[in-house]
Design an enzyme around this catalytic site. Structure first.
Site, short mmCIF file in Angstrom:
data_model
loop_
_atom_site.label_atom_id
_atom_site.label_comp_id
_atom_site.label_asym_id
_atom_site.label_seq_id
_atom_site.Cartn_x
_atom_site.Cartn_y
_atom_site.Cartn_z
N ASN A 94 -9.99 0.70 3.58
CA ASN A 94 -8.68 0.63 4.22
C ASN A 94 -8.77 1.12 5.67
O ASN A 94 -9.30 2.21 5.92
CB ASN A 94 -7.68 1.51 3.47
CG ASN A 94 -7.22 0.90 2.17
OD1 ASN A 94 -7.86 -0.01 1.64
ND2 ASN A 94 -6.14 1.41 1.62
N ASP A 106 0.80 -1.22 0.00
CA ASP A 106 0.00 0.00 0.00
C ASP A 106 0.84 1.28 0.00
O ASP A 106 1.94 1.32 0.55
CB ASP A 106 -0.91 -0.01 1.23
CG ASP A 106 -2.08 0.93 1.10
OD1 ASP A 106 -2.68 0.98 0.01
OD2 ASP A 106 -2.41 1.60 2.09
N HIS A 107 0.28 2.32 -0.62
CA HIS A 107 0.86 3.67 -0.62
C HIS A 107 2.35 3.65 -0.98
O HIS A 107 3.19 4.17 -0.24
CB HIS A 107 0.63 4.35 0.72
CG HIS A 107 -0.71 5.03 0.80
ND1 HIS A 107 -1.00 6.19 0.12
CD2 HIS A 107 -1.82 4.68 1.46
CE1 HIS A 107 -2.25 6.54 0.37
NE2 HIS A 107 -2.78 5.63 1.17
N HIS A 140 -6.28 10.40 6.55
CA HIS A 140 -5.43 9.43 7.22
C HIS A 140 -5.16 9.83 8.67
O HIS A 140 -5.16 11.00 9.02
CB HIS A 140 -4.08 9.31 6.50
CG HIS A 140 -4.13 8.44 5.29
ND1 HIS A 140 -3.41 8.71 4.16
CD2 HIS A 140 -4.80 7.31 5.03
CE1 HIS A 140 -3.63 7.77 3.26
NE2 HIS A 140 -4.48 6.91 3.76
N HIS A 168 -9.92 5.33 1.68
CA HIS A 168 -8.78 5.40 2.57
C HIS A 168 -9.16 6.24 3.79
O HIS A 168 -10.14 6.97 3.78
CB HIS A 168 -7.58 6.04 1.87
CG HIS A 168 -6.94 5.16 0.84
ND1 HIS A 168 -5.69 5.40 0.33
CD2 HIS A 168 -7.36 4.02 0.23
CE1 HIS A 168 -5.36 4.47 -0.56
NE2 HIS A 168 -6.38 3.62 -0.64
N SER A 225 -10.67 4.89 9.36
CA SER A 225 -10.75 4.89 10.82
C SER A 225 -11.45 6.14 11.34
O SER A 225 -11.99 6.14 12.46
CB SER A 225 -9.35 4.80 11.44
OG SER A 225 -8.75 3.57 11.12
#
Length: 289
Positions: free
Chosen positions: A233, A84-85, A183, A211, A214
């Protein structure tokens, strides 16, 4: 169980109008907790390792990838591996030999023309190796000399027409879009632009990825999945669970020096978080848009 392919898990999730969860792996405890949580949820899952996690491990991808690979092989549910990323082409080019079936190339901070060219090259390489490639598009910029906005910058939003042009020009297999999440959020008050998400779902011919998940509440996540997100994600939520559990354990045992008791408590807390969040995503699949 054989390692699953990311593309197959996403395709299956999209077919049922659901989403597959992809959790960030930083340590072996993360990988173990994610698989344990997915087994409890009886659902497939993606273990993803970011370039930042590789940097944390001294720039060496193979040891952590091997640990994730062996953990996945022992799982009772389908588990895929995703890199990822990735900003570095050199790291990207290690993906196939380290057992990944997909990668996300992150050129979002580059000027649009450079992002497009680099992402196209990454997609060509990935497809030649049998991997699927995910990309990310925030806000293209260029108006009044403004630079592009990373997909997780405050206020960044992905334009549906630009997203379609980007996917068509690069040949990527999935697209992470900017619809209101960021993020590393430790609060869960992100507000997803669901109207924009609906327009992106209708305009873009590849699966959409969320993304920074959370930072969204359970309700927002469920609604996003029902609205067209096929891969979710999640990283910070696991770190919050792990760190909180470890702090609690150490507060009760200030003289302890063996890391196993507090790491066990941290791992268990992450596994419970995985199971709960996968339940949120699973329930969203049967809800109407």
């Amino acid at each position: 169980m054989p390692i699953a392919a990311t593309g197959e898990l996403i395709t299956e999730a999209a077919a049922r109008r659901g989403a597959v969860a992809a959790f960030n792996v930083i340590t072996l405890e993360h990988a173990e907790a994610i698989v344990e949580g997915a087994e409890a949820a009886r659902a497939p899952v993606i273990l993803q390792i970011s370039e930042n996690a590789v940097k944390y491990h001294g720039g060496r991808l193979r040891p952590l990838a091997r640990a994730a690979h062996e953990t996945a092989r022992a799982a009772a549910v389908p588990v895929a591996l995703h890199l990822d990323h990735v900003h570095s082409p050199e790291l990207l080019h290690q993906a196939a030999e380290c057992g990944f079936s997909s990668a996300m190339f992150d050129g979002a901070r580059l000027p649009y023309a450079e992002n497009l060219a680099a992402t196209r090259a990454a997609a060509v390489w990935a497809h030649g190796e049998g991997l699927r490639l995910e990309a990310e598009l925030g806000q293209v910029g260029g108006k009044n000399g403004e630079p592009p906005l990373d997909a997780h910058a405050p206020g960044a939003r992905t334009d549906p027409d630009e997203a379609l042009a980007f996917v068509t020009a690069t040949g990527v297999d999935a697209l992470a879009v900017a619809v209101g999440t960021s993020h590393a959020m430790t609060s869960r008050d992100a507000r997803i632009d669901h109207d924009l998400l609906a327009r992106l779902r209708d305009a873009v011919p590849v699966p959409l990825v969320l993304h920074g998940s959370s930072g969204a509440s359970d309700e927002e996540l469920a609604r996003a999945v029902a609205g067209g997100i096929a891969k979710v994600n999640i990283g910070t939520a696991l770190n919050i669970a792990m760190t909180g559990a470890i702090r609690e354990r150490l507060a009760r045992d200030e003289r302890g020096v063996d890391p196993r008791p507090y790491l066990t408590q941290g791992r268990d807390a992450m596994a419970r978080t995985v199971t709960r969040l996968m339940g949120v995503l699973s329930s969203a699949a049967v809800k109407p848009v």
